[in-house]
Design a protein around this motif. Structure first.
Motif, short mmCIF file in Angstrom:
data_model
loop_
_atom_site.label_atom_id
_atom_site.label_comp_id
_atom_site.label_asym_id
_atom_site.label_seq_id
_atom_site.Cartn_x
_atom_site.Cartn_y
_atom_site.Cartn_z
N MET A 23 5.62 2.98 -50.50
CA MET A 23 5.39 4.18 -51.83
C MET A 23 4.78 3.47 -53.03
N ASP A 24 4.86 2.18 -53.24
CA ASP A 24 4.18 1.76 -54.18
C ASP A 24 2.63 1.24 -54.11
N THR A 25 2.12 1.59 -52.84
CA THR A 25 0.83 1.27 -52.72
C THR A 25 0.17 2.23 -53.16
N ALA A 26 -0.98 1.65 -54.27
CA ALA A 26 -1.95 2.30 -55.03
C ALA A 26 -3.31 2.43 -54.47
N PHE A 27 -3.70 3.74 -54.74
CA PHE A 27 -4.86 4.14 -53.81
C PHE A 27 -6.22 3.39 -54.45
N ILE A 28 -6.39 3.00 -55.63
CA ILE A 28 -7.47 2.43 -56.18
C ILE A 28 -7.28 0.85 -56.30
N GLU A 29 -6.10 0.42 -56.64
CA GLU A 29 -6.19 -0.93 -56.82
C GLU A 29 -5.81 -1.72 -55.63
N ASP A 30 -5.03 -1.11 -54.55
CA ASP A 30 -4.72 -1.72 -53.15
C ASP A 30 -5.58 -1.17 -51.95
N LEU A 31 -6.10 -0.09 -52.12
CA LEU A 31 -6.87 0.59 -50.96
C LEU A 31 -8.19 0.41 -51.23
N GLY A 32 -8.65 0.26 -52.55
CA GLY A 32 -10.08 0.27 -53.28
C GLY A 32 -10.76 1.56 -53.10
N ALA A 33 -10.15 2.70 -53.37
CA ALA A 33 -10.53 3.92 -53.22
C ALA A 33 -11.21 4.13 -54.40
N ASP A 34 -12.33 5.21 -54.13
CA ASP A 34 -13.19 5.50 -55.36
C ASP A 34 -13.07 6.94 -55.49
N SER A 35 -13.63 7.45 -56.38
CA SER A 35 -13.44 9.05 -56.56
C SER A 35 -13.67 10.14 -55.33
N LEU A 36 -14.92 9.65 -54.72
CA LEU A 36 -15.10 10.51 -53.42
C LEU A 36 -13.99 10.18 -52.41
N ASP A 37 -13.45 9.11 -52.31
CA ASP A 37 -12.18 8.59 -51.26
C ASP A 37 -10.97 9.62 -51.77
N MET A 62 -2.18 11.24 -59.53
CA MET A 62 -1.44 10.51 -58.51
C MET A 62 -2.20 9.16 -58.17
N LYS A 63 -1.45 8.19 -58.38
CA LYS A 63 -2.01 6.76 -58.28
C LYS A 63 -1.56 6.10 -57.29
N THR A 64 -0.21 6.45 -56.65
CA THR A 64 0.39 5.85 -55.34
C THR A 64 0.64 6.69 -54.33
N ILE A 65 1.13 6.05 -53.27
CA ILE A 65 1.41 6.86 -52.14
C ILE A 65 2.73 7.77 -52.51
N GLY A 66 3.69 7.22 -53.37
CA GLY A 66 4.77 7.89 -53.66
C GLY A 66 4.80 8.99 -54.49
N ASP A 67 3.47 9.10 -55.25
CA ASP A 67 3.13 10.19 -56.19
C ASP A 67 2.81 11.33 -55.19
N LEU A 68 1.88 10.69 -54.20
CA LEU A 68 1.53 11.77 -53.24
C LEU A 68 2.49 12.56 -52.40
N VAL A 69 3.44 11.46 -52.08
CA VAL A 69 4.53 12.05 -51.08
C VAL A 69 5.46 12.99 -52.02
#
Length: 76
Positions: A23-37, A62-69
């Motif tokens: 739940m704490d995994t961050a899209f940008i910091e942990d997964l390397g997502a960019d705006s298109l991702d 929404m920064k983390t999986i938890g935010d999205l869930v």
């Protein structure tokens, strides 16, 4: 259930092991997502969960999986 589905979508999109996500995994910091991702992820989530359109502002907040869930859960 929602968390597992989200992890499976992220696993496919980012090529990571779904079991390594939490739940704490961050899209940008942990997964390397960019705006298109992030846009592609939101489109996948909208389709999978039929939650309606997620605005750019809402997606940016929404920064983390938890935010999205939690967002998906709001519409259940």
């Amino acid at each position: 259930m929602v968390f597992e589905k989200v992890c499976n979508i992220l696993s496919e999109q980012f090529g990571v092991d779904a079991g390594s996500l939490n739940m704490d995994t961050a899209f940008i910091e942990d997964l390397g997502a960019d705006s298109l991702d992030v846009v592609e992820l939101m489109m996948s989530i909208e389709e999978e969960f039929d939650v309606g359109e997620i605005s750019e502002e809402e997606a940016a907040s929404m920064k983390t999986i938890g935010d999205l869930v939690r967002r998906i859960g709001d519409d259940d």
